[in-house]
Structures are given as C-alpha cells and as structure tokens.
Design a protein around this motif. Structure first.
Motif, PDB file in Angstrom:
ATOM      1  N   VAL A 122       0.914  -1.239  -0.015  1.00  0.00           N
ATOM      2  CA  VAL A 122      -0.014   0.067  -0.029  1.00  0.00           C
ATOM      3  C   VAL A 122       0.884   1.323   0.147  1.00  0.00           C
ATOM      4  O   VAL A 122       0.540   2.301  -0.754  1.00  0.00           O
ATOM      5  CB  VAL A 122      -0.828  -0.039   1.280  1.00  0.00           C
ATOM      6  N   ALA A 123       1.872   1.383   0.880  1.00  0.00           N
ATOM      7  CA  ALA A 123       2.822   2.330   0.665  1.00  0.00           C
ATOM      8  C   ALA A 123       3.417   2.626  -0.577  1.00  0.00           C
ATOM      9  O   ALA A 123       3.360   3.911  -0.869  1.00  0.00           O
ATOM     10  CB  ALA A 123       4.068   2.225   1.525  1.00  0.00           C
ATOM     11  N   ALA A 124       3.752   1.493  -1.510  1.00  0.00           N
ATOM     12  CA  ALA A 124       4.252   1.641  -2.903  1.00  0.00           C
ATOM     13  C   ALA A 124       3.139   2.321  -3.754  1.00  0.00           C
ATOM     14  O   ALA A 124       3.350   3.126  -4.476  1.00  0.00           O
ATOM     15  CB  ALA A 124       4.778   0.375  -3.213  1.00  0.00           C
ATOM     16  N   ALA A 125       1.964   1.842  -3.399  1.00  0.00           N
ATOM     17  CA  ALA A 125       0.832   2.340  -4.119  1.00  0.00           C
ATOM     18  C   ALA A 125       0.594   3.958  -3.931  1.00  0.00           C
ATOM     19  O   ALA A 125       0.521   4.661  -4.913  1.00  0.00           O
ATOM     20  CB  ALA A 125      -0.332   1.742  -3.920  1.00  0.00           C
ATOM     21  N   TYR A 126       0.858   4.281  -2.663  1.00  0.00           N
ATOM     22  CA  TYR A 126       0.611   5.559  -2.146  1.00  0.00           C
ATOM     23  C   TYR A 126       1.916   6.606  -2.731  1.00  0.00           C
ATOM     24  O   TYR A 126       1.585   7.884  -3.096  1.00  0.00           O
ATOM     25  CB  TYR A 126       0.535   5.814  -0.644  1.00  0.00           C
ATOM     26  N   SER A 127       3.042   5.816  -2.621  1.00  0.00           N
ATOM     27  CA  SER A 127       4.208   6.740  -3.147  1.00  0.00           C
ATOM     28  C   SER A 127       4.107   7.207  -4.596  1.00  0.00           C
ATOM     29  O   SER A 127       4.645   8.118  -4.891  1.00  0.00           O
ATOM     30  CB  SER A 127       5.478   5.696  -3.140  1.00  0.00           C
ATOM     31  N   GLY A 128       3.271   6.541  -5.632  1.00  0.00           N
ATOM     32  CA  GLY A 128       3.331   7.060  -7.017  1.00  0.00           C
ATOM     33  C   GLY A 128       2.538   8.657  -6.937  1.00  0.00           C
ATOM     34  O   GLY A 128       2.701   9.338  -8.048  1.00  0.00           O
ATOM     35  N   PHE A 129       1.693   8.776  -5.850  1.00  0.00           N
ATOM     36  CA  PHE A 129       1.311  10.165  -5.878  1.00  0.00           C
ATOM     37  C   PHE A 129       2.276  11.384  -5.799  1.00  0.00           C
ATOM     38  O   PHE A 129       1.677  12.475  -6.028  1.00  0.00           O
ATOM     39  CB  PHE A 129       0.252  10.040  -4.493  1.00  0.00           C
ATOM     40  N   TRP A 161       2.340  13.712  -8.776  1.00  0.00           N
ATOM     41  CA  TRP A 161       0.777  14.292  -9.423  1.00  0.00           C
ATOM     42  C   TRP A 161       1.205  15.645  -9.728  1.00  0.00           C
ATOM     43  O   TRP A 161       0.800  16.190 -10.923  1.00  0.00           O
ATOM     44  CB  TRP A 161      -0.279  14.019  -8.651  1.00  0.00           C
ATOM     45  N   HIS A 162       1.825  16.525  -8.941  1.00  0.00           N
ATOM     46  CA  HIS A 162       1.874  17.942  -9.556  1.00  0.00           C
ATOM     47  C   HIS A 162       2.916  18.456 -10.585  1.00  0.00           C
ATOM     48  O   HIS A 162       2.957  19.379 -11.038  1.00  0.00           O
ATOM     49  CB  HIS A 162       2.471  18.670  -8.202  1.00  0.00           C
ATOM     50  N   GLY A 163       3.523  17.356 -10.987  1.00  0.00           N
ATOM     51  CA  GLY A 163       4.278  17.428 -12.113  1.00  0.00           C
ATOM     52  C   GLY A 163       3.828  16.694 -13.520  1.00  0.00           C
ATOM     53  O   GLY A 163       4.269  16.669 -14.424  1.00  0.00           O
ATOM     54  N   GLY A 164       2.461  16.407 -13.483  1.00  0.00           N
ATOM     55  CA  GLY A 164       1.578  15.623 -14.177  1.00  0.00           C
ATOM     56  C   GLY A 164       0.542  16.391 -14.806  1.00  0.00           C
ATOM     57  O   GLY A 164       0.621  17.783 -14.673  1.00  0.00           O
ATOM     58  N   LEU A 165      -0.280  15.870 -15.588  1.00  0.00           N
ATOM     59  CA  LEU A 165      -1.330  16.532 -16.314  1.00  0.00           C
ATOM     60  C   LEU A 165      -2.553  17.209 -15.385  1.00  0.00           C
ATOM     61  O   LEU A 165      -3.253  18.152 -16.027  1.00  0.00           O
ATOM     62  CB  LEU A 165      -2.303  15.469 -17.169  1.00  0.00           C
ATOM     63  N   SER A 166      -2.623  16.909 -14.164  1.00  0.00           N
ATOM     64  CA  SER A 166      -3.443  17.387 -13.344  1.00  0.00           C
ATOM     65  C   SER A 166      -2.833  18.573 -12.248  1.00  0.00           C
ATOM     66  O   SER A 166      -3.264  18.959 -11.249  1.00  0.00           O
ATOM     67  CB  SER A 166      -4.295  16.421 -12.646  1.00  0.00           C
ATOM     68  N   GLY A 167      -1.397  18.715 -12.318  1.00  0.00           N
ATOM     69  CA  GLY A 167      -1.014  19.841 -11.743  1.00  0.00           C
ATOM     70  C   GLY A 167      -1.678  21.021 -11.331  1.00  0.00           C
ATOM     71  O   GLY A 167      -1.833  22.022 -12.431  1.00  0.00           O
ATOM     72  N   SER A 168      -2.201  21.252 -10.071  1.00  0.00           N
ATOM     73  CA  SER A 168      -2.974  22.547 -10.061  1.00  0.00           C
ATOM     74  C   SER A 168      -2.228  23.822 -10.380  1.00  0.00           C
ATOM     75  O   SER A 168      -2.654  24.834 -10.939  1.00  0.00           O
ATOM     76  CB  SER A 168      -3.937  22.515  -8.783  1.00  0.00           C
ATOM     77  N   ILE A 169      -0.954  24.148  -9.891  1.00  0.00           N
ATOM     78  CA  ILE A 169      -0.347  25.324 -10.096  1.00  0.00           C
ATOM     79  C   ILE A 169       0.159  25.596 -11.489  1.00  0.00           C
ATOM     80  O   ILE A 169      -0.290  26.622 -11.950  1.00  0.00           O
ATOM     81  CB  ILE A 169       0.928  25.243  -9.096  1.00  0.00           C
ATOM     82  N   ALA A 220       5.414  23.668  -6.906  1.00  0.00           N
ATOM     83  CA  ALA A 220       4.580  22.591  -7.161  1.00  0.00           C
ATOM     84  C   ALA A 220       5.211  21.118  -6.612  1.00  0.00           C
ATOM     85  O   ALA A 220       4.382  20.300  -6.123  1.00  0.00           O
ATOM     86  CB  ALA A 220       4.260  22.290  -8.535  1.00  0.00           C
ATOM     87  N   TRP A 221       6.401  20.869  -7.022  1.00  0.00           N
ATOM     88  CA  TRP A 221       6.965  19.720  -6.410  1.00  0.00           C
ATOM     89  C   TRP A 221       7.016  19.619  -4.855  1.00  0.00           C
ATOM     90  O   TRP A 221       6.956  18.460  -4.305  1.00  0.00           O
ATOM     91  CB  TRP A 221       8.385  19.594  -7.045  1.00  0.00           C
ATOM     92  N   GLY A 222       7.557  20.824  -4.263  1.00  0.00           N
ATOM     93  CA  GLY A 222       7.254  20.603  -2.724  1.00  0.00           C
ATOM     94  C   GLY A 222       6.067  20.376  -2.291  1.00  0.00           C
ATOM     95  O   GLY A 222       5.914  19.715  -1.268  1.00  0.00           O
ATOM     96  N   ASP A 223       5.033  20.935  -2.625  1.00  0.00           N
ATOM     97  CA  ASP A 223       3.542  20.471  -2.334  1.00  0.00           C
ATOM     98  C   ASP A 223       3.144  19.147  -2.471  1.00  0.00           C
ATOM     99  O   ASP A 223       2.771  18.462  -1.701  1.00  0.00           O
ATOM    100  CB  ASP A 223       2.505  21.256  -3.177  1.00  0.00           C
ATOM    101  N   ALA A 224       3.793  18.344  -3.831  1.00  0.00           N
ATOM    102  CA  ALA A 224       3.609  16.991  -3.869  1.00  0.00           C
ATOM    103  C   ALA A 224       4.542  16.071  -2.876  1.00  0.00           C
ATOM    104  O   ALA A 224       4.234  15.234  -2.368  1.00  0.00           O
ATOM    105  CB  ALA A 224       3.696  16.539  -5.201  1.00  0.00           C
ATOM    106  N   ASN A 256       3.216  22.865   3.101  1.00  0.00           N
ATOM    107  CA  ASN A 256       2.471  21.818   2.693  1.00  0.00           C
ATOM    108  C   ASN A 256       2.077  20.728   3.741  1.00  0.00           C
ATOM    109  O   ASN A 256       0.673  20.468   3.989  1.00  0.00           O
ATOM    110  CB  ASN A 256       2.969  20.965   1.695  1.00  0.00           C
ATOM    111  N   ILE A 257       2.906  20.902   4.789  1.00  0.00           N
ATOM    112  CA  ILE A 257       2.414  19.931   6.149  1.00  0.00           C
ATOM    113  C   ILE A 257       1.216  20.663   6.910  1.00  0.00           C
ATOM    114  O   ILE A 257       0.177  19.882   7.304  1.00  0.00           O
ATOM    115  CB  ILE A 257       3.631  19.751   7.060  1.00  0.00           C
ATOM    116  N   PHE A 258       1.182  21.860   6.667  1.00  0.00           N
ATOM    117  CA  PHE A 258       0.204  22.586   7.433  1.00  0.00           C
ATOM    118  C   PHE A 258      -1.190  23.048   6.500  1.00  0.00           C
ATOM    119  O   PHE A 258      -2.074  23.250   6.806  1.00  0.00           O
ATOM    120  CB  PHE A 258       0.630  23.856   8.263  1.00  0.00           C
ATOM    121  N   VAL A 259      -0.593  23.273   5.033  1.00  0.00           N
ATOM    122  CA  VAL A 259      -1.699  23.580   4.192  1.00  0.00           C
ATOM    123  C   VAL A 259      -1.668  22.776   2.994  1.00  0.00           C
ATOM    124  O   VAL A 259      -1.055  22.904   1.794  1.00  0.00           O
ATOM    125  CB  VAL A 259      -1.293  25.126   3.623  1.00  0.00           C
TER     126      VAL A 259
END
Length: 437
Positions: A139-146, A149-157, A387-391, A351-354
């Motif tokens: 499960v940790a490996a599955a979560y690590s792929g997250f 995300w901010h360097g990908g197609l849905s990166g909000s910034i 963006a990468w720091g947030d992810a 990001n830890i707080f926001v």
C-alpha cells in the motif's frame, strides 16, 4: 541499505504516530502556538480565523469522499475485478508485485491525482490476494506514486498559471504548460522518479520472516448480491433489473463522450462522474451497486471528520501570515540559481500545514514571484519548485493518504515508516535536479 533504514522508521511510526485524527489535532495546536508566538496575532483573533475557516473545505471534502466511494464501486464490479486480476497476473514474485503497483500508481497519478489514489489502492488489494507480500509496503508503494502528481497533467499550480485571467496574470502573464509540465527539465524529473521510485520500493521489501501479511479473504470488497427471488415483488424486480441501470448509465457515458470530444480535461468532478457511471454500467443492477456502496462508505470516516480540521489549520497559516513569513525567510537566503530549490523546500514545509496545491499557491505566490523577479530567477522553475514541494511532503502528510487508506483498510502508521524513507529519496532527487538543471 533502504531495507535497513525502513526497519527503524517503520517501528518508530508504528509506536509513535497516533491515529490520523490525533495527528491533525496536534498539528492544529502546533500551528496555533507558532502563529501566536511569531506573528502579531492574539489568541482570540486566532480562534476567530480557525473557526471562520473550519468549514471552507466542505465541497472538497465531499469530492474526496466520492473519490473513495465511486472508485470502490467501480473496482468491485465484475468486469473491473476481472481486469485487475489479469493485470495482477503479471506479478509472479514479491518483488515484481511491489514494482508493478509502483508503476501503475505512478502512471495513474501522472494522468490525474484522484484517479491515481483510487487505482493504486484497489490494485494493491488485488495484488495482495495473489502474492504473499508485505501488505504495508504494498500500500505504501501504491501511495508513493502520488508524489508525481504535481508534475503531471492535473498539476493545479502549472494549470492555474496557464489559464487566462489567473490571479497573478498581471505580474507574470500566462505561462503555457510547455514551460512547466512539458519542459525538458520537468520531464527529466518525472522520468527519473518513474525509474527510481519502484526500485526504492523494491529495495525496502522486508525479509520473508519480517513480512506483515493479510488474509486475502479479508480483502473482498463486496459480497455477491442475493439472487432475485422467483416470485419477486415489484420493488425487488426493480432492484435486480439491469434496465434502469442502462437507462441512467448510458446518458452518463454519452455526456462523458461529448465532454471529452469538446476538449474537456480531467478534474475531480469529472473523475467522480466517470467512476460512478462506469460503476453503474459495470454492476448492471441497483442491488449489486448498493451492496458495494454499503462497504465503500465504511472507509470514509477519516475524511468526514478530519478535513474540516485541516481547513482550520489552513486558515490559521494563511490568516496569521505564518505561511508567508516562512516563505519570506527562505527567499532571504536564496540566489537566482538556488531559488527554485528553496521554493521546493519551503513549499514542502508549508504543505504539512496547508495540504492543498491551490491554497498553497495563493499563500506563496505573493512572496515567491516578486523575489524571482528581483533576483532574476527563472519563474517557471520557481513555480514548479513550489509545485513539487507541495507534492513531495504528501509522503509525510496523511491528509491525502486517507482515501487510499480507507480503501485499503489501513492506518497511517502502517505505511508511514516506508514513506519517510521515500521522502528522503525523492527529496534528494527532486531538490537536486531543481538546483542542477
């Protein structure tokens, strides 16, 4: 070496990391004490900020709950279950299971972060039914792929600054994704993470004698619905008839087709809509779908109770000026070359707080962009540093892990020992590349 590091990290987290609800309360108190002691704000004013912002994430909380529920419904349908079983068949050993779930999660998260969270958790459970491998690491490996995300197609910034009329447009203009998401240096970071992360996960694989396994029978999401009685009542006939499901499911798929044909992109609402209506079609009957729904909602308690507290923390950090002050300190020690790196580090801490990409950009943009202009730093790199720091520190922050953990049936303490090691690995990789490229 990584296995050796993961052992004490896992023991430490299992012993000292409390339930995610206790963690968010402690984080609230830490943010409050830091704001009162370092900012010109009174306790009474701080309580006002906290209370006023407490319900500001209600819409987002519902979206995240639906990510869990609709993803669960789709994954428990017979066609998707057969597909997952087929893909899981490519894993024949413990190590190949860890690498496969890492790659699948990375690919899904690069496409869309919500999609990645659900697909990763569901695929991890399917692999655990077939391979006797440490369920925590799976499960940790599955979560690590997250982390990608901010360097990908849905990166909000990067998507925000590529949109006409964004709130910093007067200052930096519109920056296309060709200079952020699809820049050569960002693609290098993405490519190296895709290579390094599965290997790092594989290297943390515990010895067989140290594995924590799970009974595959406990991973069954939804029991088969009862067969329709021979002399069914009208109500029972409706619940077990595919007609209504097709009558509502087909229009939903038609809307999706027209939406994508018109150039629409993936966002959280579209992902949830897609999961729900594909789930309706794949289950075939209302009774089958509702059976899955009953089990799906059991994993959503953490989202319902904890996300309002995170909204309160965000209000403290932004309203008191604490987040901006933290960013200003990092700017004060930066040069034109090092600002993207320090933007990455500062964003990771904030990001830890926001734990919200959009919220974090609103806090840090007014500080980082003038600094980038004054120092002559490359603005797209500074933006992607944030963006990468947030992810990056999502590996440490259980906020985003809650939907996945709800599906997997684990607690944050079960996976965070492995995630801390991955935090170090990805931090060195991303931070070093942002500085060197």
């Amino acid at each position: 070496m990584l296995r050796a590091l993961s052992r004490p990290a896992t023991r430490l987290m299992e012993r000292w990391l409390p339930d995610a609800f206790i963690f968010v309360i402690i984080l609230t108190l830490v943010a409050a004490v830091a704001a009162v002691s370092s900012q010109d704000v009174t306790p009474a004013a701080l309580i006002g900020m906290w209370g006023d912002g407490f319900w500001s994430l209600l819409q987002f909380s519902m979206q995240m709950l639906l990510v869990l529920v609709t993803g669960f419904i789709l994954a428990s349908s017979p066609p998707v279950r057969r597909l997952l079983e087929w893909v899981a068949g490519f894993a024949t050993t413990r190590g190949s299971a860890i690498i496969l779930v890492s790659v699948v999660s990375l690919a899904a998260s690069w496409l869309n972060w919500g999609f990645g969270l659900v697909v990763g958790a569901i695929f991890a459970k399917e692999l655990a039914r077939k391979i006797r491998v440490d369920y925590r690491l799976l499960v940790a490996a599955a979560y690590s792929g997250f982390v990608i995300w901010h360097g990908g197609l849905s990166g909000s910034i990067p998507l925000t600054i590529a949109t006409e009329g964004h709130f910093t447009a007067d200052q930096i203009g519109v920056i296309p994704t060709s200079e952020t998401i699809f820049s050569y240096w960002n693609l290098i970071i993405v490519a190296l993470i895709v290579i390094v992360l599965p290997i790092a996960n594989r290297m943390m694989l515990p010895l067989e004698s140290e594995q924590v396994l799970v009974d595959p029978s406990l991973l069954n999401e939804a029991t088969a619905p009862k067969a329709r009685p021979e002399h069914a009542t009208p109500a029972e006939w409706l619940e077990n008839s595919p007609i209504l499901m097709w009558l509502i499911g087909v229009p939903g798929l038609v809307w999706l087709a027209t939406y994508f044909a018109a150039g629409g992109g993936l966002n959280l609402n579209v992902v949830n809509f897609m999961f729900l209506f594909l789930g309706i079609i794949c289950h075939g009957t209302a009774r089958s779908l509702l059976t899955a729904l009953d089990q799906a909602v059991r994993g959503g308690a953490g989202i319902v109770i904890q996300f309002p507290f995170y909204a309160g923390i965000m209000a403290i950090m932004t309203g008191s000026g604490l987040a901006a002050s933290m960013s200003e300190w990092f700017v004060s020690i930066s040069t034109a070359n090092s600002l993207p790196f320090w933007s990455f580090i500062s964003a990771g801490i904030v990001n830890i707080f926001v734990p919200s990409g959009g919220g974090q950009w609103a806090v840090q943009a007014p500080v980082m962009l003038p600094a980038a202009e004054a120092l002559g730093a490359d603005i797209p790199r500074v933006v992607m540093g944030i963006a990468w720091g947030d992810a990056w520190t999502n590996l440490l922050q259980p906020f985003w892990a809650l939907p996945m953990l709800g599906i997997a049936g684990l607690k944050p303490r079960d996976i965070m020992g492995f995630c801390v090691v991955l935090l170090l690995v990805t931090g060195v990789l991303i931070g070093g590349l942002l500085y060197l490229l």
